[in-house]
Write a protein that holds these residues in place. Sequence first.
Motif, PDB file in Angstrom:
ATOM      1  N   ASN A  21       0.810  -1.231   0.000  1.00  0.00           N
ATOM      2  CA  ASN A  21       0.000   0.000   0.000  1.00  0.00           C
ATOM      3  C   ASN A  21       0.841   1.277   0.000  1.00  0.00           C
ATOM      4  O   ASN A  21       0.376   2.331   0.452  1.00  0.00           O
ATOM      5  CB  ASN A  21      -0.955   0.016   1.202  1.00  0.00           C
ATOM      6  N   GLN A  22       2.062   1.177  -0.491  1.00  0.00           N
ATOM      7  CA  GLN A  22       2.904   2.361  -0.576  1.00  0.00           C
ATOM      8  C   GLN A  22       3.442   2.526  -1.990  1.00  0.00           C
ATOM      9  O   GLN A  22       3.251   1.669  -2.846  1.00  0.00           O
ATOM     10  CB  GLN A  22       4.054   2.272   0.425  1.00  0.00           C
ATOM     11  N   GLY A  23       4.130   3.639  -2.224  1.00  0.00           N
ATOM     12  CA  GLY A  23       4.736   3.887  -3.524  1.00  0.00           C
ATOM     13  C   GLY A  23       6.102   3.243  -3.644  1.00  0.00           C
ATOM     14  O   GLY A  23       6.547   2.507  -2.770  1.00  0.00           O
ATOM     15  N   SER A  26      -5.883   8.549  -5.422  1.00  0.00           N
ATOM     16  CA  SER A  26      -5.136   7.335  -5.110  1.00  0.00           C
ATOM     17  C   SER A  26      -5.782   6.132  -5.805  1.00  0.00           C
ATOM     18  O   SER A  26      -5.095   5.191  -6.200  1.00  0.00           O
ATOM     19  CB  SER A  26      -5.075   7.092  -3.604  1.00  0.00           C
ATOM     20  N   HIS A  27      -7.102   6.195  -5.921  1.00  0.00           N
ATOM     21  CA  HIS A  27      -7.843   5.155  -6.612  1.00  0.00           C
ATOM     22  C   HIS A  27      -8.906   5.796  -7.497  1.00  0.00           C
ATOM     23  O   HIS A  27      -9.460   6.837  -7.139  1.00  0.00           O
ATOM     24  CB  HIS A  27      -8.554   4.212  -5.629  1.00  0.00           C
ATOM     25  N   SER A  28      -9.172   5.163  -8.622  1.00  0.00           N
ATOM     26  CA  SER A  28     -10.260   5.622  -9.477  1.00  0.00           C
ATOM     27  C   SER A  28     -10.901   4.407 -10.133  1.00  0.00           C
ATOM     28  O   SER A  28     -10.199   3.574 -10.717  1.00  0.00           O
ATOM     29  CB  SER A  28      -9.742   6.593 -10.535  1.00  0.00           C
ATOM     30  N   VAL A  29     -12.204   4.331  -9.996  1.00  0.00           N
ATOM     31  CA  VAL A  29     -12.954   3.251 -10.639  1.00  0.00           C
ATOM     32  C   VAL A  29     -13.935   3.896 -11.604  1.00  0.00           C
ATOM     33  O   VAL A  29     -14.780   4.699 -11.199  1.00  0.00           O
ATOM     34  CB  VAL A  29     -13.719   2.394  -9.610  1.00  0.00           C
ATOM     35  N   ILE A  30     -13.815   3.574 -12.869  1.00  0.00           N
ATOM     36  CA  ILE A  30     -14.686   4.166 -13.878  1.00  0.00           C
ATOM     37  C   ILE A  30     -15.192   3.084 -14.812  1.00  0.00           C
ATOM     38  O   ILE A  30     -14.664   1.968 -14.826  1.00  0.00           O
ATOM     39  CB  ILE A  30     -13.958   5.258 -14.693  1.00  0.00           C
ATOM     40  N   GLU A  31     -16.174   3.441 -15.604  1.00  0.00           N
ATOM     41  CA  GLU A  31     -16.704   2.492 -16.574  1.00  0.00           C
ATOM     42  C   GLU A  31     -16.058   2.723 -17.926  1.00  0.00           C
ATOM     43  O   GLU A  31     -15.630   3.845 -18.256  1.00  0.00           O
ATOM     44  CB  GLU A  31     -18.216   2.624 -16.670  1.00  0.00           C
ATOM     45  N   LYS A  32     -15.985   1.672 -18.672  1.00  0.00           N
ATOM     46  CA  LYS A  32     -15.450   1.748 -20.027  1.00  0.00           C
ATOM     47  C   LYS A  32     -16.144   2.865 -20.785  1.00  0.00           C
ATOM     48  O   LYS A  32     -17.367   3.019 -20.718  1.00  0.00           O
ATOM     49  CB  LYS A  32     -15.679   0.401 -20.723  1.00  0.00           C
ATOM     50  N   LEU A  87      -5.724  11.960 -14.264  1.00  0.00           N
ATOM     51  CA  LEU A  87      -4.828  11.719 -13.137  1.00  0.00           C
ATOM     52  C   LEU A  87      -3.906  12.932 -12.988  1.00  0.00           C
ATOM     53  O   LEU A  87      -3.483  13.516 -13.980  1.00  0.00           O
ATOM     54  CB  LEU A  87      -3.985  10.460 -13.382  1.00  0.00           C
ATOM     55  N   ARG A  88      -3.604  13.246 -11.745  1.00  0.00           N
ATOM     56  CA  ARG A  88      -2.747  14.407 -11.511  1.00  0.00           C
ATOM     57  C   ARG A  88      -1.493  14.004 -10.764  1.00  0.00           C
ATOM     58  O   ARG A  88      -1.522  13.144  -9.891  1.00  0.00           O
ATOM     59  CB  ARG A  88      -3.505  15.473 -10.719  1.00  0.00           C
ATOM     60  N   CYS A  89      -0.422  14.677 -11.086  1.00  0.00           N
ATOM     61  CA  CYS A  89       0.866  14.455 -10.411  1.00  0.00           C
ATOM     62  C   CYS A  89       1.494  15.794 -10.059  1.00  0.00           C
ATOM     63  O   CYS A  89       1.645  16.664 -10.928  1.00  0.00           O
ATOM     64  CB  CYS A  89       1.812  13.676 -11.306  1.00  0.00           C
ATOM     65  N   ASP A  90       1.868  15.951  -8.807  1.00  0.00           N
ATOM     66  CA  ASP A  90       2.627  17.118  -8.371  1.00  0.00           C
ATOM     67  C   ASP A  90       4.050  16.666  -8.048  1.00  0.00           C
ATOM     68  O   ASP A  90       4.248  15.926  -7.074  1.00  0.00           O
ATOM     69  CB  ASP A  90       1.974  17.764  -7.159  1.00  0.00           C
ATOM     70  N   PRO A  91       5.027  17.111  -8.820  1.00  0.00           N
ATOM     71  CA  PRO A  91       6.409  16.665  -8.581  1.00  0.00           C
ATOM     72  C   PRO A  91       6.998  17.400  -7.392  1.00  0.00           C
ATOM     73  O   PRO A  91       6.400  18.324  -6.836  1.00  0.00           O
ATOM     74  CB  PRO A  91       7.117  17.072  -9.865  1.00  0.00           C
ATOM     75  N   ILE A  92       8.189  16.999  -7.029  1.00  0.00           N
ATOM     76  CA  ILE A  92       8.924  17.713  -5.988  1.00  0.00           C
ATOM     77  C   ILE A  92       9.278  19.091  -6.543  1.00  0.00           C
ATOM     78  O   ILE A  92       9.693  19.216  -7.702  1.00  0.00           O
ATOM     79  CB  ILE A  92      10.183  16.935  -5.600  1.00  0.00           C
ATOM     80  N   SER A  93       9.096  20.091  -5.719  1.00  0.00           N
ATOM     81  CA  SER A  93       9.356  21.461  -6.142  1.00  0.00           C
ATOM     82  C   SER A  93      10.787  21.618  -6.659  1.00  0.00           C
ATOM     83  O   SER A  93      11.742  21.168  -6.007  1.00  0.00           O
ATOM     84  CB  SER A  93       9.128  22.404  -4.963  1.00  0.00           C
ATOM     85  N   GLY A  94      10.926  22.223  -7.831  1.00  0.00           N
ATOM     86  CA  GLY A  94      12.253  22.429  -8.398  1.00  0.00           C
ATOM     87  C   GLY A  94      12.711  21.335  -9.326  1.00  0.00           C
ATOM     88  O   GLY A  94      13.754  21.463  -9.981  1.00  0.00           O
ATOM     89  N   HIS A  95      11.967  20.247  -9.382  1.00  0.00           N
ATOM     90  CA  HIS A  95      12.333  19.161 -10.289  1.00  0.00           C
ATOM     91  C   HIS A  95      11.768  19.452 -11.682  1.00  0.00           C
ATOM     92  O   HIS A  95      10.567  19.442 -11.887  1.00  0.00           O
ATOM     93  CB  HIS A  95      11.788  17.823  -9.777  1.00  0.00           C
ATOM     94  N   PHE A 146      12.263  10.153  -8.066  1.00  0.00           N
ATOM     95  CA  PHE A 146      11.451  10.027  -6.858  1.00  0.00           C
ATOM     96  C   PHE A 146      10.011   9.766  -7.283  1.00  0.00           C
ATOM     97  O   PHE A 146       9.453  10.515  -8.081  1.00  0.00           O
ATOM     98  CB  PHE A 146      11.547  11.302  -6.024  1.00  0.00           C
ATOM     99  N   PHE A 147       9.454   8.725  -6.714  1.00  0.00           N
ATOM    100  CA  PHE A 147       8.141   8.282  -7.156  1.00  0.00           C
ATOM    101  C   PHE A 147       7.023   8.703  -6.213  1.00  0.00           C
ATOM    102  O   PHE A 147       7.206   8.767  -4.989  1.00  0.00           O
ATOM    103  CB  PHE A 147       8.118   6.756  -7.297  1.00  0.00           C
ATOM    104  N   GLY A 148       5.880   8.928  -6.809  1.00  0.00           N
ATOM    105  CA  GLY A 148       4.672   9.123  -6.041  1.00  0.00           C
ATOM    106  C   GLY A 148       4.068   7.784  -5.661  1.00  0.00           C
ATOM    107  O   GLY A 148       4.554   6.731  -6.097  1.00  0.00           O
ATOM    108  N   PRO A 149       2.994   7.800  -4.888  1.00  0.00           N
ATOM    109  CA  PRO A 149       2.384   6.554  -4.419  1.00  0.00           C
ATOM    110  C   PRO A 149       1.595   5.820  -5.489  1.00  0.00           C
ATOM    111  O   PRO A 149       1.215   4.673  -5.296  1.00  0.00           O
ATOM    112  CB  PRO A 149       1.471   7.019  -3.289  1.00  0.00           C
ATOM    113  N   GLY A 150       1.361   6.484  -6.617  1.00  0.00           N
ATOM    114  CA  GLY A 150       0.619   5.835  -7.697  1.00  0.00           C
ATOM    115  C   GLY A 150      -0.876   6.077  -7.609  1.00  0.00           C
ATOM    116  O   GLY A 150      -1.426   6.376  -6.552  1.00  0.00           O
ATOM    117  N   THR A 151      -1.510   5.964  -8.764  1.00  0.00           N
ATOM    118  CA  THR A 151      -2.975   5.986  -8.848  1.00  0.00           C
ATOM    119  C   THR A 151      -3.408   4.646  -9.416  1.00  0.00           C
ATOM    120  O   THR A 151      -2.970   4.257 -10.504  1.00  0.00           O
ATOM    121  CB  THR A 151      -3.480   7.101  -9.785  1.00  0.00           C
ATOM    122  N   ARG A 152      -4.247   3.970  -8.665  1.00  0.00           N
ATOM    123  CA  ARG A 152      -4.773   2.680  -9.143  1.00  0.00           C
ATOM    124  C   ARG A 152      -6.044   2.945  -9.921  1.00  0.00           C
ATOM    125  O   ARG A 152      -7.032   3.407  -9.369  1.00  0.00           O
ATOM    126  CB  ARG A 152      -5.041   1.736  -7.974  1.00  0.00           C
TER     127      ARG A 152
END
Lengths: 111, 113
Positions: A41-43, B9-15, B21-29, B103-109
């Motif tokens: 459950n982590q990245g 963190s999670h998204s359930v959608i229909e076909k 999906l959004r990603c905020d990187p580390i500031s300055g990267h 550096f990775f984010g936690p991901g979006t499922r």
Amino acid sequence: AQSVTQLDSQVPVFEEAPVELRCNYSSSVSVYLFWYVQYPNQGLQLLLKYLSGSTLVKGINGFEAEFNKSQTSFHLRKPSVHISDTAEYFCAVSEHYQLIWGAGTKLIIKP
Amino acid sequence: EAGVTQFPSHSVIEKGQTVTLRCDPISGHDNLYWYRRVMGKEIKFLLHFVKESKQDESGMPNNRFLAERTGGTYSTLKVQPAELEDSGVYFCASSQLLGNEQFFGPGTRLTVL
């Protein structure tokens, strides 16, 4: 193109026993090599990396890996595992700027 | 220092529906990357931004995927229309210098039903 092979999809090991997770890559040219870990459950978290220099690389949580150019390997080792090491481990090689990944190895710690 | 964050963190959608999906990187990267892991398979590179410019989008599966990074800060990845095979975990990563540690984010499922 580069490829990374992690032959073991799962590695069960008893707690406090040593473990080796295998990784082989395809290219013989200079590469940057990485091991990432994903706890439940982590990245993805960087465990260690090889960029140049000493072939024995030490990482976090007592892990280390050895770069072997002739065998194109970068196996990950830990002398004594703990239950908290339960995770999926990914080997990756940097090709230019993108990472090429292995399929991952799940480390299963048996009490 | 805040790490890479991803939403949701999670998204359930229909076909056939659309998801962003959004990603905020580390500031300055300046470097921002998108990766995807489809169930049971390897993590695959999707694309790479340097600031607001797409440097490499060779990993994007098809034209149903659109990534943007307006202003060179956060990035969005839109899937329209979503298909069943788009299900997986989408990871975002950032780095300060090219070739350095990402550096990775936690991901979006993402689950497409």
